[in-house]
Write an enzyme that holds these catalytic residues in place. Structure first.
Site, PDB file in Angstrom:
ATOM      1  CB  THR A  46      -0.917   0.013   1.244  1.00 45.37           C
ATOM      2  OG1 THR A  46      -1.673  -1.184   1.271  1.00 45.37           O
ATOM      3  CG2 THR A  46      -1.856   1.207   1.224  1.00 45.37           C
ATOM      4  CE1 TYR A 109     -16.552   1.466  -2.514  1.00 47.18           C
ATOM      5  CE2 TYR A 109     -17.305  -0.293  -3.956  1.00 47.18           C
ATOM      6  CZ  TYR A 109     -17.452   0.980  -3.448  1.00 47.18           C
ATOM      7  OH  TYR A 109     -18.503   1.757  -3.845  1.00 47.18           O
ATOM      8  CE1 TYR A 135      -1.489  -4.587   6.102  1.00 48.03           C
ATOM      9  CE2 TYR A 135      -1.322  -4.131   3.753  1.00 48.03           C
ATOM     10  CZ  TYR A 135      -1.304  -3.686   5.056  1.00 48.03           C
ATOM     11  OH  TYR A 135      -1.102  -2.361   5.326  1.00 48.03           O
ATOM     12  NE  ARG A 140      -3.312   2.295   4.039  1.00 49.74           N
ATOM     13  CZ  ARG A 140      -3.200   3.445   3.377  1.00 49.74           C
ATOM     14  NH1 ARG A 140      -4.021   3.701   2.367  1.00 49.74           N
ATOM     15  NH2 ARG A 140      -2.284   4.339   3.705  1.00 49.74           N
ATOM     16  CE  LYS A 164       1.936  -4.302   6.794  1.00 44.83           C
ATOM     17  NZ  LYS A 164       2.151  -3.463   5.581  1.00 44.83           N
ATOM     18  CB  ILE A 206       5.581  -5.475   6.919  1.00 48.75           C
ATOM     19  CG1 ILE A 206       6.032  -6.934   6.750  1.00 48.75           C
ATOM     20  CG2 ILE A 206       5.568  -4.772   5.559  1.00 48.75           C
ATOM     21  CD1 ILE A 206       5.131  -7.771   5.851  1.00 48.75           C
TER      22      ILE A 206
END
Length: 294
Positions: A46, A109, A135, A140, A164, A206
């Site tokens: 990202t 989304y 992840y 987000r 992550k 990360i």
């Protein structure tokens, strides 16, 4: 010991003023991270503004980075999205030369159910020639992958090897750490909570801020992994204000401002992201010089 133990950095994508990829800046960034002794690099996560890159640009960055790193440290490819068929196709066609794993974000989304998330990752993992790192970043994606789904994937899908975790939920961190199968790793996805997550059993981070201060962050993480939390505390606290500033006006605008001050790369971004304000930049500059002077 996992090859993903320690500090991985979600590398930025440097741009020129005209919006094109700055490959000279990208090479300087790669060398900055390697000299800073990070354990591995995540390419096109990202933080790389990957949502604004074309397929051809992504291909160029993947290939360029693999060539410049030349197997000096492991590489992880960021390949994720909200169209499962498209991600399955991308991972199945990916040139794995120089790469050791794929980092794939929870579909955003669409807001899938937990079963939808499970089936998405199962399909992606079955198509991939490399191990998969999950992840989870609900801030987000708009959907949170529950610990029960993570553990189900960890226990039933052979080449899913780590997560992550950037949910910010210590309930989730605790449940994963307590119940994960052997060989499945928990990785911090959020710089400020790296120390307590390692105390719980995470194998590292990360990172975003590692783009600017790789040596300081990676040394702190190595100290934590040795179990020397007393000495790690001072390093952890010394990075907190810079970390906060890096996210005040969005990622990667903040960390790119720090990298510009250090002469690593310029701080141009692609819309809809913009540079930080002069006020935030001044604070970032002050804080980064404080860190490198220590």
């Amino acid at each position: 010991m996992s090859k993903f133990s320690g500090t991985g950095v979600a590398m930025v994508t440097p741009f020129l003023q005209n919006g094109e990829i700055d490959f000279h800046g990208l090479e300087k960034t790669i060398e900055h991270l390697i000299v800073g002794k990070v354990e591995y690099i995540v390419v096109l996560g990202t933080t790389a503004e990957s949502a604004t890159l074309s397929k051809e640009e992504k291909h160029q960055i993947f290939e360029f980075t693999a060539q410049k790193v030349n197997r000096r440290i492991p590489l992880v490819a960021g390949i994720g999205g909200n169209n499962t068929a498209e991600i399955v196709s991308a991972v199945s066609q990916f040139n794995i030369t120089g790469y050791h794993a794929i980092l794939s974000v929870v579909p955003y989304y669409n807001k899938p159910t937990q079963e939808g998330i499970f089936q998405h990752y199962k399909a992606v993992a079955e198509a991939a020639a490399l191990p998969i790192i999950l992840y989870n970043v609900p801030g987000r994606t708009g959907v949170n992958m529950l610990a029960s789904t993570t553990l189900r994937l960890a226990k039933t899908v052979k080449n899913i090897i780590a997560i992550k975790e950037a949910s910010g939920s210590f309930d989730i961190f605790n449940e994963i750490a307590a119940n994960k199968p052997e060989g499945f790793d928990l990785i911090s996805g959020d710089d400020p909570v790296t120390l307590p997550m390692i105390a719980l059993g995470a194998i590292g981070i990360i990172s975003v801020i590692g783009n600017a201060v790789p040596s300081q962050l990676s040394e702190m993480v190595r100290t934590c992994l040795k179990g020397d939390f007393k000495n790690a505390h001072s390093a952890h606290f010394s990075l907190l204000e810079f970390t906060k500033l890096c996210f005040t006006e969005g990622n990667p605008a903040g960390v790119k401002a720090g990298m510009k001050e250090l002469g690593v790369c310029e701080d141009y971004l692609r819309l809809p992201l913009v540079k930080v304000t002069d006020q935030t930049r001044a604070q970032i500059v002050k804080e980064i010089h404080k860190i490198i002077a220590q």
